[in-house]
Design a protein around this motif. Structure first.
Motif, mmCIF file in Angstrom:
data_model
loop_
_atom_site.group_PDB
_atom_site.id
_atom_site.type_symbol
_atom_site.label_atom_id
_atom_site.label_comp_id
_atom_site.label_asym_id
_atom_site.label_seq_id
_atom_site.Cartn_x
_atom_site.Cartn_y
_atom_site.Cartn_z
ATOM 1 N N GLU A 74 8.394 -1.756 12.645
ATOM 2 C CA GLU A 74 7.684 -2.424 11.569
ATOM 3 C C GLU A 74 8.619 -2.558 10.373
ATOM 4 O O GLU A 74 9.064 -1.560 9.796
ATOM 5 N N SER A 75 8.888 -3.799 10.012
ATOM 6 C CA SER A 75 9.947 -4.066 9.044
ATOM 7 C C SER A 75 9.436 -4.645 7.724
ATOM 8 O O SER A 75 10.182 -5.286 6.993
ATOM 9 N N THR A 76 8.167 -4.375 7.399
ATOM 10 C CA THR A 76 7.651 -4.842 6.098
ATOM 11 C C THR A 76 8.515 -4.308 4.957
ATOM 12 O O THR A 76 8.727 -4.985 3.949
ATOM 13 N N LEU A 77 9.010 -3.083 5.123
ATOM 14 C CA LEU A 77 9.792 -2.458 4.040
ATOM 15 C C LEU A 77 11.290 -2.764 4.167
ATOM 16 O O LEU A 77 12.100 -2.194 3.435
ATOM 17 N N ARG A 78 11.660 -3.664 5.073
ATOM 18 C CA ARG A 78 13.047 -4.168 5.137
ATOM 19 C C ARG A 78 13.006 -5.697 5.140
ATOM 20 O O ARG A 78 13.175 -6.319 4.099
ATOM 21 N N GLU A 79 12.684 -6.288 6.294
ATOM 22 C CA GLU A 79 12.579 -7.761 6.322
ATOM 23 C C GLU A 79 11.557 -8.224 5.270
ATOM 24 O O GLU A 79 11.784 -9.200 4.552
ATOM 25 N N GLY A 80 10.441 -7.516 5.157
ATOM 26 C CA GLY A 80 9.392 -7.908 4.210
ATOM 27 C C GLY A 80 9.867 -7.888 2.774
ATOM 28 O O GLY A 80 9.393 -8.662 1.934
ATOM 29 N N ASP A 114 7.808 -1.280 -5.750
ATOM 30 C CA ASP A 114 8.279 -0.072 -6.442
ATOM 31 C C ASP A 114 8.095 1.127 -5.492
ATOM 32 O O ASP A 114 7.519 0.988 -4.403
ATOM 33 N N THR A 115 8.588 2.280 -5.916
ATOM 34 C CA THR A 115 8.600 3.434 -5.003
ATOM 35 C C THR A 115 7.194 3.783 -4.529
ATOM 36 O O THR A 115 6.965 4.017 -3.331
ATOM 37 N N ALA A 116 6.245 3.794 -5.465
ATOM 38 C CA ALA A 116 4.879 4.192 -5.098
ATOM 39 C C ALA A 116 4.302 3.218 -4.072
ATOM 40 O O ALA A 116 3.637 3.628 -3.103
ATOM 41 N N THR A 117 4.571 1.936 -4.257
ATOM 42 C CA THR A 117 4.046 0.934 -3.315
ATOM 43 C C THR A 117 4.696 1.101 -1.939
ATOM 44 O O THR A 117 4.030 1.028 -0.901
ATOM 45 N N LYS A 118 6.006 1.349 -1.931
ATOM 46 C CA LYS A 118 6.673 1.554 -0.633
ATOM 47 C C LYS A 118 6.055 2.744 0.099
ATOM 48 O O LYS A 118 5.819 2.692 1.307
ATOM 49 N N ILE A 119 5.795 3.804 -0.660
ATOM 50 C CA ILE A 119 5.239 5.013 -0.028
ATOM 51 C C ILE A 119 3.831 4.729 0.511
ATOM 52 O O ILE A 119 3.475 5.129 1.620
ATOM 53 N N ASP A 124 14.580 5.612 -2.482
ATOM 54 C CA ASP A 124 13.296 5.344 -1.802
ATOM 55 C C ASP A 124 13.391 5.691 -0.325
ATOM 56 O O ASP A 124 12.435 6.204 0.273
ATOM 57 N N CYS A 125 14.531 5.409 0.245
ATOM 58 C CA CYS A 125 14.757 5.725 1.658
ATOM 59 C C CYS A 125 14.652 7.244 1.865
ATOM 60 O O CYS A 125 13.945 7.716 2.775
ATOM 61 N N VAL A 126 15.292 7.995 0.996
ATOM 62 C CA VAL A 126 15.231 9.462 1.083
ATOM 63 C C VAL A 126 13.775 9.926 0.911
ATOM 64 O O VAL A 126 13.277 10.772 1.673
ATOM 65 N N ALA A 127 13.095 9.336 -0.078
ATOM 66 C CA ALA A 127 11.711 9.764 -0.355
ATOM 67 C C ALA A 127 10.825 9.510 0.861
ATOM 68 O O ALA A 127 9.997 10.354 1.232
ATOM 69 N N ILE A 128 10.996 8.364 1.519
ATOM 70 C CA ILE A 128 10.140 8.049 2.682
ATOM 71 C C ILE A 128 10.499 8.954 3.861
ATOM 72 O O ILE A 128 9.615 9.413 4.593
ATOM 73 N N LEU A 142 -3.485 -4.512 1.500
ATOM 74 C CA LEU A 142 -2.548 -3.730 0.688
ATOM 75 C C LEU A 142 -1.242 -4.520 0.469
ATOM 76 O O LEU A 142 -0.750 -4.642 -0.658
ATOM 77 N N VAL A 143 -0.717 -5.063 1.561
ATOM 78 C CA VAL A 143 0.553 -5.795 1.448
ATOM 79 C C VAL A 143 0.344 -7.127 0.709
ATOM 80 O O VAL A 143 1.163 -7.515 -0.129
ATOM 81 N N ALA A 144 -0.766 -7.797 0.999
ATOM 82 C CA ALA A 144 -1.046 -9.067 0.310
ATOM 83 C C ALA A 144 -1.101 -8.842 -1.203
ATOM 84 O O ALA A 144 -0.518 -9.614 -1.983
ATOM 85 N N ASP A 145 -1.778 -7.776 -1.625
ATOM 86 C CA ASP A 145 -1.847 -7.457 -3.060
ATOM 87 C C ASP A 145 -0.449 -7.156 -3.604
ATOM 88 O O ASP A 145 -0.089 -7.600 -4.691
ATOM 89 N N ALA A 146 0.313 -6.381 -2.835
ATOM 90 C CA ALA A 146 1.634 -5.961 -3.325
ATOM 91 C C ALA A 146 2.550 -7.163 -3.547
ATOM 92 O O ALA A 146 3.397 -7.139 -4.439
#
Ligand SMILES: CC(=O)SCCNC(=O)CCNC(=O)[C@H](O)C(C)(C)COP(=O)(O)OP(=O)(O)OC[C@H]1O[C@@H](n2cnc3c(N)ncnc32)[C@H](O)[C@@H]1OP(=O)(O)O
Ligand SMILES: O=C(O)CCC(=O)C(=O)O
Ligand SMILES: [Zn+2]
Length: 424
Positions: free
Chosen positions: A40-46, A55-60, A88-92, A294-298
């Motif tokens: 799932e690449s929403t947090l890369r391709e997305g 932002d960090t909170a949204t990624k988490i 962010d990568c470390v946090a996730i 969630l993603v649509a809002d973000a």
């Protein structure tokens, strides 16, 4: 011969009318339609989608929601992109999610060194192999790419984590170049090789052919990544799985560069159709709608009206012929069961395409008692009104109640009044 034809002795498991020529052929041993993983690449391709700023909170929040949904892998933007991307990568990685965390880097030792320090479970390495990208992107030839790939793959492997090597723009790359580099990295123990339709030019038949050929060349897993520029991203993913691919890249709502990649919900819809129980057991399907919202809002977009599964009319039935059959048996016009996704079915009746069977169903829902002939009379009235203006459900319900009251009062003049065009 005793007078009985031999065909009469053949046992049929299903009567011919129930045989479906489009179901999966389980005799195809290569097929992975019921044995695959989602990357799932929403947090890369997305994050490459024009509107995306996470932002960090949204990624988490997104990472947790993807994990709760049940995706097997979550791919994150390269930690070489920026200091915040690295943090962010470390946090996730520190969230302790069930999904494996990957990051996506260039075929570049500097990027790899940063990536392995973040705590990821694996690194997805990519480099363009088409002549376009070799000439106009990185400017390297196949010998250089191969040497670099061996160095980076060995380095990531030496850290004891997963490594994937992918060729960007695979479908516009030379087949001999491709197979040769995939074979090389397979021999040194890469976990997966990746095929990427970076510009969305491939069709399902080309995908099937390439994956099937590759399946005969490497023994490692095969990941596929499809852009949707020409509308084939879901079909290509399916064709890849049929040909033996093991991993498919998705993003929520398909967000990514340009018009994006295979959408998670669309892939789920397709795969549910191929093997419902497998998909229902693997993913928390009722969480899809919240995840998409969630993603649509973000990224500040609306979920499209015709979105797979969660679009607002995905389970709305309108035409009278459909409505009658749906009310008798939803499978007549539904391949996806709305309740499996926490969705509900809706039969729309306030329009000129309605039919008396659908109206009768509404009459019963309202607890009214009318004969079939009376329902047919009032259906004609609904159609006459709907020819003049759109009707809300409330309009229809009021009309049905007025008509019912007029009938039960036994006053034919009142009945005629309700049925007259333009009254109400
Ligand atoms: C098809 C895809 O979606 S691939 C994934 C795309 N993802 C990203 O681009 C992640 C975000 N990118 C970034 O933050 C930046 O582009 C960085 C940090 C990766 C690189 O930034 P910069 O050093 O400023 O370089 P820039 O982005 O201008 O150009 C890309 C550089 O990588 C090289 N390159 C491009 N692709 C690759 C690759 N797959 N492997 C190795 N090197 C590559 C290019 O030749 C260029 O090198 P140069 O600095 O010698 O000109
Ligand atoms: O790493 C990959 O396989 C895919 C990279 C990418 O996003 C693309 O080629 O479109
Ligand atoms: Zn892509």
């Amino acid at each position: 011969m005793n007078g009985t034809s031999s065909s009469n002795n053949i046992k049929q498991d299903n009567p011919p009318s129930l045989q479906n020529p489009y179901t999966q052929h389980y005799s195809d041993l290569l097929s992975r339609v019921n044995k695959f993983s989602i990357i799932e690449s929403t947090l890369r391709e997305g994050e490459q989608f024009a509107n995306a700023f996470f932002d960090t909170a949204t990624k988490i929040e997104i990472a947790k929601a993807l994990d709760a949904f049940g995706v097997e892998y979550i791919e994150l933007t390269s930690p070489a992109a920026s200091e915040q991307s690295r943090e962010d990568c470390v946090a996730i990685c520190n969230l302790g999610l069930k999904a494996k965390i990957l990051t996506h880097i260039r075929c570049h030792m500097g990027d790899a060194q940063i990536a392995v320090e973040t705590g990821v479970d694996g690194v997805d390495v990519v480099i363009g192999t088409s002549s376009y990208l070799r000439e106009f992107s990185h400017g390297k030839d196949m010998n250089y790419i191969t040497t670099q790939a061996i160095e980076v793959v060995n380095y990531v492997k030496s850290k004891g984590i997963e490594v994937r090597f992918s060729s960007e723009d695979s479908f516009r790359s030379d087949l001999v170049d491709l197979l040769s580099i995939y074979r090389t990295v397979d021999k040194i123990g890469v976990n997966r090789v990746g095929i990427a339709d970076t510009v969305g030019c491939a069709n399902p038949r080309q995908v099937y052919d390439l994956v099937r050929t590759l399946r005969g060349v490497v023994s490692c897993d095969i990941e596929c990544h499809f852009h949707n520029d020409t509308g084939c991203a879901i079909a290509n993913a399916y064709a890849a799985l049929e040909a033996g691919a093991t991993h498919i890249d998705t993003s929520v709502l398909g967000i990514g560069e340009r018009n994006g990649i295979t959408p998670l919900g669309g892939l789920v819809a397709r795969m549910y159709t191929a093997d419902k129980e497998y998909i229902k057991n693997k993913y928390k399907l009722h969480m899809l709608r919240d995840l998409e919202n969630l993603v649509a809002d973000a990224v500040q977009v609306q979920v499209p009206f015709n979105n797979y599964i969660t679009g607002y009319c995905s389970f709305t039935h309108k035409a009278g012929i459909h409505a009658k059959a749906i009310l008798n048996n939803p499978s007549t016009y539904e391949i996806l069961k709305p309740e499996d996704f926490g969705m509900t079915r809706y039969v729309s009746i306030g329009h000129r395409l309605t039919g008396w069977n659908a109206v009768k169903n509404r009459v019963e829902q309202l607890g009214l008692t009318l004969t079939d002939d009376q329902v047919k009379q009032v259906t004609i009235k609904i159609k006459e009104l709907a020819d003049i203006r759109p009707l809300t459900m409330e309009d229809v319900d009021n009309l049905l109640r007025d008509f019912h009251n007029a009938i039960t009062s036994g006053d034919q003049l009142r009945v005629d009044g309700v049925l007259a065009v333009g009254t109400n």
